[in-house]
Design a protein around this motif. Structure first.
Motif, short mmCIF file in Angstrom:
data_model
loop_
_atom_site.label_atom_id
_atom_site.label_comp_id
_atom_site.label_asym_id
_atom_site.label_seq_id
_atom_site.Cartn_x
_atom_site.Cartn_y
_atom_site.Cartn_z
N UNK A 1 -18.63 24.34 -28.28
CA UNK A 1 -18.65 23.90 -29.66
C UNK A 1 -17.60 22.81 -29.84
N UNK A 2 -18.00 21.72 -30.39
CA UNK A 2 -17.10 20.57 -30.46
C UNK A 2 -15.87 20.84 -31.32
N UNK B 1 -13.81 32.08 -29.22
CA UNK B 1 -13.66 30.66 -28.91
C UNK B 1 -14.73 30.22 -27.92
N UNK C 1 -14.24 23.64 -31.62
CA UNK C 1 -13.39 24.73 -31.17
C UNK C 1 -12.12 24.22 -30.50
N UNK C 2 -11.03 24.85 -30.89
CA UNK C 2 -9.73 24.45 -30.36
C UNK C 2 -9.62 24.60 -28.86
N UNK C 3 -10.45 25.47 -28.31
CA UNK C 3 -10.35 25.68 -26.88
C UNK C 3 -10.67 24.40 -26.11
N UNK C 4 -11.40 23.53 -26.77
CA UNK C 4 -11.68 22.25 -26.12
C UNK C 4 -10.41 21.41 -26.04
N UNK D 1 -15.85 26.78 -25.89
CA UNK D 1 -15.55 25.38 -25.58
C UNK D 1 -16.75 24.45 -25.70
#
Lengths: 130, 130
Positions: A12-13, A8, A15-18, A10
């Motif tokens: 990267x737009x 993961x 990615x769920x981690x955002x 963050x």
DNA sequence: CGGTATCCGACTAGATACTG
DNA sequence: CAGTATCTAGTCGGATACCG
């Protein structure tokens, strides 16, 4: 199945981690988690304790936290109605971080305010008096 | 209301600590601080590294961080122009917390996504198909 | 390159009114 | 008591155009 599990990221737009960071960053989420730190609370207690939150935002944020598995919602079929909210294990795993946030905010508030004052004072002298 | 210096309390709506939490909570602030963790970066590097941020938001967030004393902005009078951004001591004091946030988001992403899927599945059976 | 200024649509959040 | 529904104002944020 060979779908590689990329870590993961963050930045990267997609990615769920955002999304997770967004939830944590939410102004009311932090306060709610903090309020639930010392145990189960009912809806009205939360509303009372967290100054300035509207009914809409409280409910909405609570639903979001519930959806993300951070809090549990327990309605009691009594009259008058009563709903209890509590942290899940996942929610508790976030507690250290969130109270760290509170601690940082509290202890560095002075520094931040001083920096702001300094910056704002600078604004006035853009080369000409204003 | 109260001119006395009470201890900072994020639950109180007027307390500056809430502004501080807001800044930390800001989606781009976190990513910018994280990006600056490994040293000075120029504007275009930040823009490149942080996917999905617009020029407007990047500049705006950078200004906010600068105002709050978390980052420094150093323009060089060269041609072509070049501006370097770096964390201040105050900014670095936040690094542990922010990377803790990233770590939590990364490691618990799966739990959160699972919880969401569970919650959303539940939505479908409100008594009526939808 | 590294901004600033402006316009404008999309989303957010508050107030209000009503319900189980 | 604990919500939900609706309306609306305000804010956020992206695209665009242009300047130092």
């Amino acid at each position: 199945m060979e779908s590689k599990q990329v870590e993961p990221n963050p930045y990267a737009k997609n990615c769920g981690s955002r999304q997770v960071i967004d939830r944590i960053g939410d102004r009311w989420s932090v306060l709610i988690v903090l309020t639930l730190a010392d145990g189960v609370k009912r809806y009205s207690e939360l509303a009372q304790r967290i100054e300035g939150v509207s009914q809409k935002m409280l409910t909405q944020t609570l639903r979001g936290l519930e959806r993300d598995g951070l809090v549990t919602r327990t309605p009691h079929a009594t009259v008058p109605p009563r709903v209890d909210y509590a942290l899940t294990d996942l929610g508790r795993s976030l507690l250290g971080l969130v109270s760290g946030l509170e601690a940082w905010a509290t202890s560095h508030l002075g520094d931040v305010e001083a920096a702001r004052a300094r910056y704002d004072a600078r604004e006035g002298r853009h080369g000409s008096a204003a």
